[in-house]
Scaffold this motif. Sequence first.
Motif, PDB file in Angstrom:
ATOM      1  N   SER A 249     -24.084   4.524  27.608  1.00  0.00           N
ATOM      2  CA  SER A 249     -25.361   4.045  28.143  1.00  0.00           C
ATOM      3  C   SER A 249     -25.866   2.818  27.365  1.00  0.00           C
ATOM      4  N   PRO A 250     -26.378   1.798  28.051  1.00  0.00           N
ATOM      5  CA  PRO A 250     -26.638   1.701  29.490  1.00  0.00           C
ATOM      6  C   PRO A 250     -25.497   1.051  30.282  1.00  0.00           C
ATOM      7  N   ARG A 251     -24.320   0.951  29.652  1.00  0.00           N
ATOM      8  CA  ARG A 251     -23.192   0.300  30.320  1.00  0.00           C
ATOM      9  C   ARG A 251     -22.687   1.136  31.497  1.00  0.00           C
ATOM     10  N   VAL A 252     -22.055   0.456  32.426  1.00  0.00           N
ATOM     11  CA  VAL A 252     -21.471   1.114  33.593  1.00  0.00           C
ATOM     12  C   VAL A 252     -20.137   1.739  33.197  1.00  0.00           C
ATOM     13  N   VAL A 253     -19.921   2.974  33.626  1.00  0.00           N
ATOM     14  CA  VAL A 253     -18.651   3.663  33.416  1.00  0.00           C
ATOM     15  C   VAL A 253     -17.928   3.741  34.757  1.00  0.00           C
ATOM     16  N   THR A 254     -16.710   3.275  34.789  1.00  0.00           N
ATOM     17  CA  THR A 254     -15.967   3.275  36.044  1.00  0.00           C
ATOM     18  C   THR A 254     -15.628   4.702  36.475  1.00  0.00           C
ATOM     19  N   ARG A 255     -15.457   4.876  37.775  1.00  0.00           N
ATOM     20  CA  ARG A 255     -15.080   6.185  38.287  1.00  0.00           C
ATOM     21  C   ARG A 255     -13.695   6.600  37.784  1.00  0.00           C
ATOM     22  N   SER A 256     -12.825   5.630  37.592  1.00  0.00           N
ATOM     23  CA  SER A 256     -11.488   5.958  37.101  1.00  0.00           C
ATOM     24  C   SER A 256     -11.552   6.511  35.688  1.00  0.00           C
ATOM     25  N   ARG A 257     -12.488   5.993  34.888  1.00  0.00           N
ATOM     26  CA  ARG A 257     -12.605   6.513  33.527  1.00  0.00           C
ATOM     27  C   ARG A 257     -13.179   7.928  33.527  1.00  0.00           C
ATOM     28  N   LEU A 258     -14.150   8.174  34.381  1.00  0.00           N
ATOM     29  CA  LEU A 258     -14.688   9.525  34.494  1.00  0.00           C
ATOM     30  C   LEU A 258     -13.607  10.498  34.966  1.00  0.00           C
ATOM     31  N   SER A 259     -12.822  10.054  35.933  1.00  0.00           N
ATOM     32  CA  SER A 259     -11.728  10.882  36.429  1.00  0.00           C
ATOM     33  C   SER A 259     -10.711  11.161  35.328  1.00  0.00           C
ATOM     34  N   MET A 260     -10.451  10.149  34.496  1.00  0.00           N
ATOM     35  CA  MET A 260      -9.509  10.327  33.395  1.00  0.00           C
ATOM     36  C   MET A 260     -10.055  11.318  32.371  1.00  0.00           C
ATOM     37  N   ALA A 261     -11.351  11.235  32.102  1.00  0.00           N
ATOM     38  CA  ALA A 261     -11.968  12.143  31.137  1.00  0.00           C
ATOM     39  C   ALA A 261     -11.928  13.587  31.613  1.00  0.00           C
ATOM     40  N   LEU A 262     -12.027  13.774  32.916  1.00  0.00           N
ATOM     41  CA  LEU A 262     -12.074  15.122  33.479  1.00  0.00           C
ATOM     42  C   LEU A 262     -10.701  15.704  33.783  1.00  0.00           C
ATOM     43  N   TRP A 263      -9.841  14.874  34.378  1.00  0.00           N
ATOM     44  CA  TRP A 263      -8.589  15.418  34.914  1.00  0.00           C
ATOM     45  C   TRP A 263      -7.371  14.567  34.582  1.00  0.00           C
TER      46      TRP A 263
ATOM     47  N   HIS B  60     -27.366   6.378  37.859  1.00  0.00           N
ATOM     48  CA  HIS B  60     -27.349   5.358  38.901  1.00  0.00           C
ATOM     49  C   HIS B  60     -25.910   5.020  39.303  1.00  0.00           C
ATOM     50  N   THR B  61     -25.681   4.929  40.588  1.00  0.00           N
ATOM     51  CA  THR B  61     -24.419   4.412  41.104  1.00  0.00           C
ATOM     52  C   THR B  61     -24.541   2.908  41.256  1.00  0.00           C
ATOM     53  N   ILE B  62     -23.619   2.186  40.634  1.00  0.00           N
ATOM     54  CA  ILE B  62     -23.587   0.728  40.727  1.00  0.00           C
ATOM     55  C   ILE B  62     -22.467   0.371  41.704  1.00  0.00           C
ATOM     56  N   PRO B  63     -22.810  -0.066  42.917  1.00  0.00           N
ATOM     57  CA  PRO B  63     -21.795  -0.314  43.940  1.00  0.00           C
ATOM     58  C   PRO B  63     -20.661  -1.214  43.448  1.00  0.00           C
ATOM     59  N   GLY B  64     -19.456  -0.765  43.679  1.00  0.00           N
ATOM     60  CA  GLY B  64     -18.280  -1.541  43.312  1.00  0.00           C
ATOM     61  C   GLY B  64     -17.943  -1.528  41.837  1.00  0.00           C
ATOM     62  N   GLN B  65     -18.761  -0.834  41.008  1.00  0.00           N
ATOM     63  CA  GLN B  65     -18.516  -0.834  39.567  1.00  0.00           C
ATOM     64  C   GLN B  65     -18.330   0.568  39.002  1.00  0.00           C
ATOM     65  N   GLY B  66     -19.293   1.454  39.278  1.00  0.00           N
ATOM     66  CA  GLY B  66     -19.182   2.787  38.712  1.00  0.00           C
ATOM     67  C   GLY B  66     -20.537   3.458  38.607  1.00  0.00           C
ATOM     68  N   VAL B  67     -20.731   4.174  37.499  1.00  0.00           N
ATOM     69  CA  VAL B  67     -21.939   4.970  37.303  1.00  0.00           C
ATOM     70  C   VAL B  67     -22.531   4.631  35.937  1.00  0.00           C
ATOM     71  N   ALA B  68     -23.862   4.624  35.859  1.00  0.00           N
ATOM     72  CA  ALA B  68     -24.529   4.309  34.600  1.00  0.00           C
ATOM     73  C   ALA B  68     -25.682   5.266  34.372  1.00  0.00           C
ATOM     74  N   LEU B  69     -25.923   5.595  33.108  1.00  0.00           N
ATOM     75  CA  LEU B  69     -27.084   6.379  32.700  1.00  0.00           C
ATOM     76  C   LEU B  69     -28.073   5.404  32.076  1.00  0.00           C
ATOM     77  N   ARG B  70     -29.142   5.137  32.794  1.00  0.00           N
ATOM     78  CA  ARG B  70     -30.125   4.144  32.345  1.00  0.00           C
ATOM     79  C   ARG B  70     -31.430   4.339  33.094  1.00  0.00           C
ATOM     80  N   GLU B  71     -32.506   3.758  32.565  1.00  0.00           N
ATOM     81  CA  GLU B  71     -33.800   3.849  33.245  1.00  0.00           C
ATOM     82  C   GLU B  71     -33.877   2.852  34.385  1.00  0.00           C
TER      83      GLU B  71
END
Length: 226
Positions: A170-184, A215-226
């Motif tokens: 946070s507050p950087r965007v995390v790609t969906r591929s990285r989240l997928s890698m962290a989980l599975w 927050h979902t950032i279209p075309g980038q990923g997901v971010a935890l931020r205000e």
Amino acid sequence: MKATANIMVLLVEDNMDIAATVSDYLTIEGVECDHAYDGETAYQMALTGEYDVILLDLMLPFRDGISICKALRDEGVDTPVLMLTARDTLDDKIEGFHAGADDYLVKPFALEELLLRTRVLSRRRSGEVKRFALGDLSIDFENRSVIRAGKNINVSPTGWTILEVLAQNSPRVVTRSRLSMALWQGDPPDTNALKTHLYKLRHRIDKPFEQNLIHTIPGQGVALRE
């Protein structure tokens, strides 16, 4: 696969055989690995990427590791740097540390030691932080507890992994591929698995409250931020 890939590293190595060996080993051990062959590419990737550790060779095409490390520190990049080099004199090590390196490993090295040092460094910026706060959200990493607006929030193990990765970046965007890698390890049980778990996490973290923090950032990923 032995572990979930909560660690993302940038490997900077111009010897393709060494790079392949290191990358394959780290991947098996649950560490996701990007690779840069030359110094200039490595510098640009380190500036814009979301890495937990940079594994940096010193002798590189176009730009050497010392100048890369100095430039990154001048730009305010605090990603831990582990220098990899055959230069083993005290003066060489002093030069590396003065440039902003966090650790120094002399070639040839044991892959097990590289993995250990990488894991230790990955906690230097994230794991050593025991708590995370954003607005009325508080996360206690040590006790694995989540509180928002004074209310305890129960989060599933999968949701916790997602939340932990988002908080650490946070507050950087995390790609969906990285989240997928962290989980599975990048091989989710089905195509909608990540979407489903993100929905459930948002339901707990955001839905009862006025302000959304995930927050979902279209075309980038997901971010935890205000």
